[in-house]
Scaffold this active site. Structure first.
Site, PDB file in Angstrom:
ATOM      1  N   LYS A 109       0.817  -1.214   0.000  1.00 37.53           N
ATOM      2  CA  LYS A 109       0.000   0.000   0.000  1.00 37.53           C
ATOM      3  C   LYS A 109       0.853   1.267   0.000  1.00 37.53           C
ATOM      4  CE  LYS A 109      -4.254  -1.988   1.639  1.00 37.53           C
ATOM      5  NZ  LYS A 109      -3.931  -3.409   1.875  1.00 37.53           N
TER       6      LYS A 109
HETATM    7  C1  LIG Z   1      -4.534  -4.484   1.166  1.00 39.09           C
HETATM    8  C2  LIG Z   1      -3.797  -5.763   1.085  1.00 39.09           C
HETATM    9  C3  LIG Z   1      -4.153  -6.800   0.185  1.00 39.09           C
HETATM   10  C4  LIG Z   1      -5.386  -6.726  -0.694  1.00 39.09           C
HETATM   11  O1  LIG Z   1      -5.257  -5.813  -1.758  1.00 39.09           O
HETATM   12  P1  LIG Z   1      -6.566  -5.307  -2.555  1.00 39.09           P
HETATM   13  O2  LIG Z   1      -6.097  -4.188  -3.423  1.00 39.09           O
HETATM   14  O3  LIG Z   1      -7.524  -4.842  -1.492  1.00 39.09           O
HETATM   15  O4  LIG Z   1      -7.107  -6.451  -3.343  1.00 39.09           O
HETATM   16  C5  LIG Z   1      -3.363  -7.929   0.142  1.00 39.09           C
HETATM   17  N1  LIG Z   1      -2.289  -8.069   0.948  1.00 39.09           N
HETATM   18  C6  LIG Z   1      -1.909  -7.115   1.823  1.00 39.09           C
HETATM   19  C7  LIG Z   1      -0.722  -7.348   2.698  1.00 39.09           C
HETATM   20  C8  LIG Z   1      -2.635  -5.921   1.929  1.00 39.09           C
HETATM   21  O5  LIG Z   1      -2.274  -4.977   2.825  1.00 39.09           O
END
Ligand SMILES: *Cc1c(COP(=O)(O)O)cnc(C)c1O
Length: 453
Positions: A109
């Protein structure tokens, strides 16, 4: 590039308008008016660094920030990553792990939120506006969003999280940030309570306007845009079109992969890897999109039933027909399910649900065979790739978090405690947080007081 809503009620927005709007004001999601075709540029782009490629791709979608400024913001965002190529690359026989966790909070993120924070700061300064970001987190989003805007003068950030229900390390990543514009709110309740409080606060339009509330969740177009870059970057490193396996929750990450494919990057297939929360795997198998209850798993960032970015995919699946999309979404909102009538006719997507045993087995296999530690989210993608991966394409597994963020799952699978110096450094630091009951009035009063101060 201009932006429009999937529901057809908003059009002709500039990039910065789309950035500040977040969710479209007609209840839909914002998408670009066209998807640019970059296939003629790929040979030239193959030699680009990550930052250069980001500048080339993002530049195609931004019409109202001066290019030199935009390029500087992009370079600054990725200078915070501690890998020389921003993205790490680890070959495990036929699979390659694409590590996206080298940013400040060790989750993918950061790739989007480091840029989003800088875009907000620039645009708000130009418009002489302020923004109060309100978000709810079950773990990774809160820390990454805080890291993206800490210390900024025209943004305050308020993050609601369920007290005692996120991992201690994830809490420390938020509460040890002592900048004045950061407000961590431990709610006496569940993540669902936090999300409900956030939605109800946004739903009070008068309040939202008065306190200039903004959102950083993954429906924000700029987050998707920033994520297209690493799919392009990774796809240009392989000699033939690659297959990506993507651990999926809200469908934001894999939707960015879909756009990279539509833009002409050499991508053969996308594997949508889910945990026991398998609404998407069921959809791709049957065409029915139907909620069930949320299961707690080893990969909490994917414990999601209703994927907030899925509407963007459906919009393109319906050939950009807002009326058909609205019919489907209304049906879904009213009945908790809606159906295409048959499995979607797509050779591009495949999907599978990976359970707890398979996740632990994937983590222990990677440890035993390659001496490589997977976090439990990445392990879901790895297990899915082993099941569905094609023999004739390079398989790229997206690694969404550093294993040290999820020590309990790693210990359960491998018996060893994963560490990372930036997490070790948090222990014992001063913390600041406020505690509130799961009560809408309390949240609104807290925000109002902090904003006026
Ligand atoms: C947010 C997140 C996901 C999921 O990603 P999306 O874009 O919501 O599909 C997967 N793994 C981790 C570690 C995350 O923080």
């Amino acid at each position: 590039m201009k932006y429009k809503s999937t529901r057809g009620g908003v059009a002709d927005l500039s990039f910065t308008d789309a950035l500040l709007m977040g969710l479209a004001s007609d209840g839909g999601l914002l998408v670009p008016e066209q998807i640019p075709d970059v296939s003629g540029k790929l040979d030239e782009w193959r030699s680009c660094s990550f930052v250069e490629l980001a500048q080339n791709i993002i530049g195609l979608f931004v019409d109202d920030i001066e290019p030199t400024t935009l390029n500087r913001l992009i370079a600054e965002a990725y200078a915070t990553f501690d890998h020389p190529d921003v993205v790490g690359w680890k070959t495990l026989d036929k699979l390659t792990v694409v590590e996206l966790f080298h940013g400040p909070t060790l989750a993918f993120k950061d790739v989007a939120l480091q840029l989003l924070g800088r875009l907000f700061q620039h645009v708000l300064a130009q418009r002489k506006q302020r923004l109060n970001i309100l978000g709810a987190t079950s773990g990774d989003t809160g820390g990454a969003a805080i890291a993206g805007v800490r210390g900024q003068h025209n943004v305050d950030i308020f993050i609601l999280y369920p007290e005692g229900r996120i991992s201690p390390l994830q809490e420390l990543q938020m509460t040890t940030v002592l900048d004045k514009n950061v407000h961590c709110i431990a709610v006496n309740g569940t993540f669902d309570d936090c999300q409900r409080l956030m939605k109800e606060t946004f739903a009070d339009l008068e309040y939202k306007q008065k306190y200039q509330l903004g959102a950083v969740n993954s429906v924000n177009w700029a987050r998707v845009l920033a994520q297209i870059v690493y799919y392009g970057f990774a796809s240009l490193k392989t000699s033939t079109a690659a297959e990506f396996s993507v651990p999926t929750g809200n469908f934001g990450n894999v939707f960015a992969a879909y756009l990279a494919y539509r833009m002409g990057f050499p991508i053969a297939n996308l594997i949508v890897a889910t945990n026991d929360n398998d609404i998407l795997a069921r959809f791709f198998a049957t065409g029915e999109y139907a909620v069930s209850s949320v299961h707690q798993t080893l990969s909490p960032a994917m414990d999601i039933q209703v994927a907030s970015n899925f509407e963007r995919f459906l919009y393109y699946h319906f050939d950009e027909d807002s009326v058909r999309l609205q019919t489907f979404m209304t049906e879904f909102a009213e009945h908790g399910k809606a159906s295409l009538g048959a499995a979607p006719n797509t050779a591009l997507f495949r999907s599978v649900a990976v359970d707890r045993g398979q996740t632990l087995a994937a983590m222990s296999e990677a440890q035993d065979l390659y001496d490589y530690v997977l976090d439990p989210h990445t392990a879901v993608g790895y297990a899915a790739a082993k099941q569905l991966g094609r023999a004739d394409a390079p398989i790229l597994c997206i690694a969404t978090a550093h294993p040290a963020k999820f020590p309990e799952a790693v210990v359960a699978a491998t018996g060893t405690v994963p560490t990372h110096p930036s997490l070790d450094a948090l222990v014992g630091l001063e913390q600041r947080k406020s505690s509130l009951n799961a009560d809408l009035r309390a949240v609104k009063e807290f925000l109002a007081t902090a904003v006026s101060a």
